[in-house]
Design an enzyme around this catalytic site. Structure first.
Site, PDB file in Angstrom:
ATOM      1  N   ILE A 190       0.765  -1.145   0.062  1.00  5.95           N
ATOM      2  CA  ILE A 190       0.161  -0.012   0.212  1.00  5.95           C
ATOM      3  C   ILE A 190       0.880   1.317   0.059  1.00  5.95           C
ATOM      4  CG2 ILE A 190      -1.886   1.146   1.175  1.00  5.95           C
ATOM      5  CD1 ILE A 190      -2.811  -1.543   2.477  1.00  5.95           C
ATOM      6  N   THR A 243      -4.087   5.713   6.933  1.00 11.26           N
ATOM      7  CA  THR A 243      -5.141   5.003   6.466  1.00 11.26           C
ATOM      8  C   THR A 243      -4.631   3.457   6.982  1.00 11.26           C
ATOM      9  OG1 THR A 243      -3.881   4.704   4.381  1.00 11.26           O
ATOM     10  CG2 THR A 243      -5.788   6.552   4.514  1.00 11.26           C
ATOM     11  N   ALA A 244      -3.928   3.378   7.945  1.00  8.47           N
ATOM     12  CA  ALA A 244      -3.527   2.195   8.178  1.00  8.47           C
ATOM     13  C   ALA A 244      -4.167   1.576   9.438  1.00  8.47           C
ATOM     14  CB  ALA A 244      -2.004   2.004   8.396  1.00  8.47           C
ATOM     15  N   ARG A 245      -3.710   1.773  10.554  1.00  6.34           N
ATOM     16  CA  ARG A 245      -4.316   1.561  11.790  1.00  6.34           C
ATOM     17  C   ARG A 245      -4.450   2.780  12.915  1.00  6.34           C
ATOM     18  NH1 ARG A 245      -6.734  -1.716   9.034  1.00  6.34           N
ATOM     19  NH2 ARG A 245      -6.928  -3.888   9.542  1.00  6.34           N
ATOM     20  N   ASP A 273      -8.403   7.902   8.178  1.00 11.83           N
ATOM     21  CA  ASP A 273      -9.503   7.012   7.804  1.00 11.83           C
ATOM     22  C   ASP A 273      -9.546   5.804   8.666  1.00 11.83           C
ATOM     23  OD1 ASP A 273     -11.368   5.577   5.576  1.00 11.83           O
ATOM     24  OD2 ASP A 273      -9.745   4.153   5.522  1.00 11.83           O
ATOM     25  N   GLU A 318     -12.018   2.636  17.121  1.00  9.63           N
ATOM     26  CA  GLU A 318     -13.121   2.803  16.143  1.00  9.63           C
ATOM     27  C   GLU A 318     -14.217   1.942  16.608  1.00  9.63           C
ATOM     28  OE1 GLU A 318     -11.905   0.987  12.145  1.00  9.63           O
ATOM     29  OE2 GLU A 318     -10.497   2.710  12.585  1.00  9.63           O
ATOM     30  N   HIS A 367     -13.265   4.662   8.001  1.00  7.15           N
ATOM     31  CA  HIS A 367     -12.661   3.305   7.598  1.00  7.15           C
ATOM     32  C   HIS A 367     -13.040   2.797   6.380  1.00  7.15           C
ATOM     33  CE1 HIS A 367     -10.249  -0.350   9.337  1.00  7.15           C
ATOM     34  NE2 HIS A 367     -10.030  -0.441   8.036  1.00  7.15           N
ATOM     35  N   GLY A 410     -11.158   2.563   3.347  1.00 14.35           N
ATOM     36  CA  GLY A 410     -10.104   2.252   2.706  1.00 14.35           C
ATOM     37  C   GLY A 410     -10.302   1.300   1.596  1.00 14.35           C
ATOM     38  N   SER A 411     -10.837   0.269   1.928  1.00 17.89           N
ATOM     39  CA  SER A 411     -11.168  -0.801   0.928  1.00 17.89           C
ATOM     40  C   SER A 411     -12.621  -0.865   0.250  1.00 17.89           C
ATOM     41  CB  SER A 411     -10.750  -2.129   1.765  1.00 17.89           C
ATOM     42  OG  SER A 411     -11.779  -2.365   2.538  1.00 17.89           O
TER      43      SER A 411
HETATM   44  C1  8YV Z   1     -11.047  -3.887   5.690  1.00 16.57           C
HETATM   45  C2  8YV Z   1      -8.564  -3.141   6.308  1.00 16.57           C
HETATM   46  O1  8YV Z   1     -12.006  -3.222   5.194  1.00 16.57           O
HETATM   47  O2  8YV Z   1      -8.237  -5.055   5.380  1.00 16.57           O
HETATM   48  C3  8YV Z   1      -7.879  -4.249   6.103  1.00 16.57           C
HETATM   49  O3  8YV Z   1      -6.848  -4.420   6.946  1.00 16.57           O
HETATM   50  O4  8YV Z   1      -8.198  -2.023   7.082  1.00 16.57           O
HETATM   51  C4  8YV Z   1      -9.799  -2.717   5.843  1.00 16.57           C
HETATM   52  O5  8YV Z   1      -9.761  -2.139   4.678  1.00 16.57           O
HETATM   53  C5  8YV Z   1     -11.425  -4.105   7.390  1.00 16.57           C
HETATM   54  O6  8YV Z   1     -10.271  -4.162   8.015  1.00 16.57           O
HETATM   55  C6  8YV Z   1     -12.253  -5.404   7.243  1.00 16.57           C
HETATM   56  O7  8YV Z   1     -11.842  -6.310   8.060  1.00 16.57           O
END
Ligand code: 8YV
Length: 325
Positions: free
Chosen positions: A161, A239-241, A265, A270, A288, A290-291
């Site tokens: 990423i 955008t990580a943790r 994000d 959270e 959150h 990101g995905s």
């Molecule tokens: C996920 C994420 O949507 O995959 C990860 O590590 O941070 C996210 O984008 C989420 O964690 C779903 O479990």
């Protein structure tokens, strides 16, 4: 196993196409209401199942893993991050763990740029001004933000990423600095400046992007001392943790003006995020996401299924086996 199919407990309500394949190949218990399990409830609900398909936020810590029934042989997380699963505890109990790398790289890098641009260009303030009917019209000094093109971007964590973020930032002619456990090969580094000690990178960051996983070494890494090493007016993007940031320190720096803004994000604890963020105009905040594209969430689900099917249906090692680090 019932009807000849291994039994899978899905802890969350996953995308429809993912649940359809889960149901076709396994005897699955879905969670259509998306009720959140706590650790004790999860251990109890797992009775008689072969595997758990979980997601970030599920409490698969050492306590929960110790309480899992002997039938559980696999934990497949629908995420690339796996800090919510105690892999060492699972491994000790011969439970294999898999994750979903690669497929969310682009979507997460896109959100990183959204956070970077949103924070730099005061997108939250502009959107709020418009939607609250407070826009008096264009003025020469309205909502002046921070220029992005040509600035220095420091990336903490140059994995998939981080690298995809750097590729996008190069289109803005940003100069890339990075710190990572190991230096990248020249074809991946693409001219980025490597800092073996991440602290040494901080004075070179007009923007700092956190793309490192949550580990004991990165917990609250962005603290007051490190923020002080960033140039005045720098922008922090995460955008990580959320746990990688010390919220009190970040909020104090956003209030004092040492940092111009932040684009976040992800948040510690959270969805009950630090209350201090809500009142900060100079924080561009997303929940959150990101995905969160249809394509990516499906791909994550299918990857989790590839892992479950390899292990439970074919007796193979899951392709995305997580090993104890
Ligand atoms: C996920 C994420 O949507 O995959 C990860 O590590 O941070 C996210 O984008 C989420 O964690 C779903 O479990």
């Amino acid at each position: 196993m019932t009807n000849g199919k291994p039994r899978v407990l899905a802890t969350r309500h996953f995308p429809p196409d993912v649940e359809a394949r889960l149901a076709a190949n396994f005897d699955v218990q879905l969670n259509p209401e998306d009720r959140l399990y706590d650790g004790a409830a999860l251990a109890k609900a797992s009775a008689g199942f072969d595997a758990i398909m979980c997601a970030a936020g599920d409490a698969l810590n050492a306590g929960t893993i110790a309480a899992l029934p002997a039938s559980i042989r696999m934990i497949a997380t629908f995420s690339v991050g796996y800090e919510h699963v105690d892999v060492a505890a699972a491994t000790k109990r011969n439970i294999v763990v898999s994750n979903t790398p690669d497929v969310l790289t682009d979507a997460t890098a896109d959100i990183t740029l959204l956070c970077l641009l949103g924070a730099a260009r005061r997108a939250h303030e502009g959107a709020a001004m418009l939607r609250t009917h407070n826009w008096v019209g264009w003025t020469p000094t309205q909502l002046m933000g921070t220029h992005v093109t040509g600035k220095r971007l420091g990336i903490l964590g140059m994995g998939r990423i981080g690298q995809a973020t750097a590729d996008r930032a190069r289109a803005f002619r940003m100069q890339i600095h990075y710190s990572n456990r190991s230096r990248l090969a020249p074809d991946l580094e693409k001219g980025a400046v490597f800092h073996a000690n991440p602290d040494d990178m901080l004075p070179h960051c007009d923007f700092l992007s956190i793309n490192a996983p949550m580990t004991p070494a990165t917990a609250k890494w962005v603290n007051a001392e490190r923020i002080a090493k960033l140039p005045k007016g720098a922008i922090v993007v995460n955008t990580a943790r959320g746990g990688v940031v010390d919220d009190e320190a970040l909020i104090a720096a956003l209030k004092s003006g040492h940092l111009a803004s932040a684009g976040l994000d992800v948040f510690d604890g959270e969805p009950r995020i630090h209350q201090g963020y809500y009142g900060l105009e100079n924080a561009f905040l997303l929940p959150h996401m990101g995905s969160a594209t249809v394509e990516t969430r499906n791909a994550m689900g299918f990857k989790a299924l590839d892992n479950l099917e390899a292990f439970l249906l074919r007796g193979q090692s899951p392709p995305d086996l997580v090993k104890v680090s």
